[in-house]
Design a protein around this motif. Structure first.
Motif, mmCIF file in Angstrom:
data_model
loop_
_atom_site.group_PDB
_atom_site.id
_atom_site.type_symbol
_atom_site.label_atom_id
_atom_site.label_comp_id
_atom_site.label_asym_id
_atom_site.label_seq_id
_atom_site.Cartn_x
_atom_site.Cartn_y
_atom_site.Cartn_z
ATOM 1 N N THR A 83 -3.724 -1.886 6.931
ATOM 2 C CA THR A 83 -3.095 -0.522 6.103
ATOM 3 C C THR A 83 -3.917 -0.272 4.836
ATOM 4 N N ASP A 84 -4.679 -1.280 4.607
ATOM 5 C CA ASP A 84 -5.663 -0.929 3.251
ATOM 6 C C ASP A 84 -6.937 -0.192 3.699
ATOM 7 N N ASN A 111 0.971 -1.008 0.047
ATOM 8 C CA ASN A 111 -0.108 -0.074 0.112
ATOM 9 C C ASN A 111 0.833 1.211 -0.045
ATOM 10 N N TYR A 112 1.679 1.539 -1.262
ATOM 11 C CA TYR A 112 2.401 2.539 -1.389
ATOM 12 C C TYR A 112 1.954 3.832 -1.172
ATOM 13 N N ALA A 113 0.661 4.201 -1.383
ATOM 14 C CA ALA A 113 0.115 5.534 -1.267
ATOM 15 C C ALA A 113 -0.240 5.677 0.175
ATOM 16 N N MET A 122 5.891 3.021 -7.008
ATOM 17 C CA MET A 122 4.735 3.708 -7.867
ATOM 18 C C MET A 122 5.201 4.309 -9.027
ATOM 19 N N ASP A 123 6.414 3.829 -9.581
ATOM 20 C CA ASP A 123 7.029 4.140 -10.983
ATOM 21 C C ASP A 123 6.991 5.594 -11.193
ATOM 22 N N SER A 160 1.789 8.784 2.669
ATOM 23 C CA SER A 160 1.122 9.573 3.384
ATOM 24 C C SER A 160 1.728 9.627 4.784
ATOM 25 N N LEU A 161 1.839 8.475 5.318
ATOM 26 C CA LEU A 161 2.650 8.218 6.839
ATOM 27 C C LEU A 161 4.010 8.890 6.701
ATOM 28 N N TYR A 162 4.608 8.802 5.857
ATOM 29 C CA TYR A 162 6.097 9.168 5.583
ATOM 30 C C TYR A 162 6.179 10.749 5.571
#
Length: 462
Positions: A458-459, A384-386, A416-417, A390-392
């Protein structure tokens, strides 16, 4: 009053209290009444002190010394208006003690300028010992927490009496209250130039260096204090703390061992020793001291956490969980314990429980950028990269210099390319730590393995 004629306190106290218990009247002169009143007041017995003064004024109506004592008692209990009413009746308006008390009353009644004018009058008086009047004025000002003004008076008086120990001690203390440790150190060093064999001054100097995080200098000062007075357990303990803060964990353990030998029933010191062994990688030595601390005090949560952390490091996860559970039963509002629990859940591959433990830690203390970054890493591992980004971002808002954060951003953007963004952050990461490039490649080359199981924490939307 001449000290040679001062009444014997023990005999006077015995006679007075016996007379009071028998309820019979006894005559006392003013000197005796003052001694009794001062004794009770110095021991925190204001009611008894007041009773002595009231009896004294019955025996010696309108006596100025006793009226001044009564005014002092009113100041002690914060009744400044009554104190001023009495002071206004005293004929000795220019007496030093009266002026000082009147100045304090004015300051307490927010009549600042009148109070400061009286203080100036006291300091200019030639009839009073200048050092003593300065110390009396400083006592009033520091009680009002007006430390900068107190410092001004002390420095001015020290121009005439540069070697006076009492003035220097008060000056150092005032600087310390202002957290001006550099000036405080200068004063203590000046005192040690006058007398290098004062263990308490070496200790105080060590405390100032410690507060400035100059731990090596603190160690040196504490060692001088212990050379002069080897039985100073506080100096020994602070020496251990200074070594610990300087990351000399083995040296701190040696010192803490001495402290434990001097006070074997002290659970707090045993935790210090356990931490020193833990930080130096001597987990087998740390564990018995943590456990002994808990045995001495089953409510010592730090001992429980120490046990849990050492066992976690040794991968004895079941026992580690038991100790964390004990710590939470002692204090479930401590965010640090929940963070350790989250890390343990990760070790046990219980990802949902880990995420929820991190959330609990944040609910108790929202300002934890490292926790937000760890939650981001959980989201990253879940694909869940998005959510990870947001957490970073939230972590960066709290602490832009958080170690590893640039690498985390680079990895998330790469997944996320978003190559340009990824390269920008990777360059920043490598500039701080060249090994970041190898770590980036290693993680990116890992084959993505989707989690089995429908829902991961996390989803869900935050």
């Amino acid at each position: 009053m001449n000290n040679n004629s001062q009444p014997n306190l023990e005999d006077l106290l015995r006679r007075y209290e016996q007379a009071m218990s028998e309820g019979r009247p006894v005559y006392y002169d003013v000197d005796e009444l003052e001694v009794l009143s001062d004794y009770y007041l110095s021991n925190g017995k204001r009611f008894e002190s007041s009773a002595v003064i009231e009896m004294g004024l019955t025996l010696h109506p309108n006596n100025s010394s006793l009226l001044l004592k009564r005014a002092t008692l009113y100041v002690e209990i914060g009744d400044y208006k009554h104190a001023l009413h009495i002071l206004d009746r005293l004929p000795e308006r220019e007496d030093g003690e009266v002026l000082l008390l009147r100045a304090e009353v004015f300051l307490r009644l927010d009549r600042k300028q009148e109070g400061l004018d009286l203080i100036e009058q006291v300091m200019r008086s030639e009839r009073l010992d200048r050092v003593q009047r300065c110390l009396d004025v400083v006592a009033i000002l520091t009680d009002m927490t007006w430390f900068p003004l107190a410092i001004d008076y002390l420095q001015d008086t020290l121009k005439q009496y540069p070697d006076n120990q009492e003035l220097l001690e008060e000056l150092a203390w005032c600087h310390e209250q202002e957290k001006d440790y550099a000036s405080c150190i200068t004063v203590y060093e000046r005192m040690l130039d006058l007398d290098p064999y004062k263990a308490d001054i070496w200790f105080n100097l060590g405390q100032c260096h410690f507060n400035r995080e100059a731990y090596n200098k603190a160690v040196e000062a504490y060692e001088f204090a212990l050379t002069i007075y080897p039985d100073d357990q506080m100096a020994l303990l602070q020496l251990g703390h200074a070594h610990f803060q300087a990351t000399r964990y083995k040296e701190s353990a040696v010192v803490y061992e001495e402290c434990v030998n001097l006070d074997p029933e002290n659970d707090i010191i045993r935790v210090y020793l356990g931490e020193a062994y833990e930080k130096s990688g001597q987990l087998d030595k740390a564990l018995p001291h943590y456990e002994q601390a808990w045995t001495l005090n089953p409510l010592n949560k730090d001992a429980c956490v120490g046990m849990a952390v050492c066992l976690m490091e040794q991968k004895v996860f079941g026992e580690s969980l038991t100790w964390l559970d004990r710590a939470l039963k002692i204090d479930e509002e401590d965010p640090e314990i929940w963070v350790y629990l989250a890390e343990l859940m990760q070790d046990l591959e219980l990802r949902e429980e880990a995420f929820m433990s991190y959330l609990r830690a944040l609910s108790l203390d929202p300002h934890q950028p490292d926790v937000l970054a760890s939650m981001g890493n959980l989201a990253f591992d879940d694909g869940n990269y998005a959510k990870a980004l947001s957490l970073y971002e939230a972590a960066r808002e709290m602490d832009p210099a958080l170690p590893g954060l640039n690498l985390f951003f680079a990895l998330a953007y790469a997944k996320m390319d978003q190559t340009n963004q990824a390269m920008t952050y990777l360059e920043k990461a490598v500039a701080v730590d060249p090994k970041a490039l190898d770590l980036f490649r290693e993680i990116m080359m890992e084959e993505d393995e989707p989690n089995e199981g429908a829902n991961t924490p996390t989803d869900s939307p935050s």
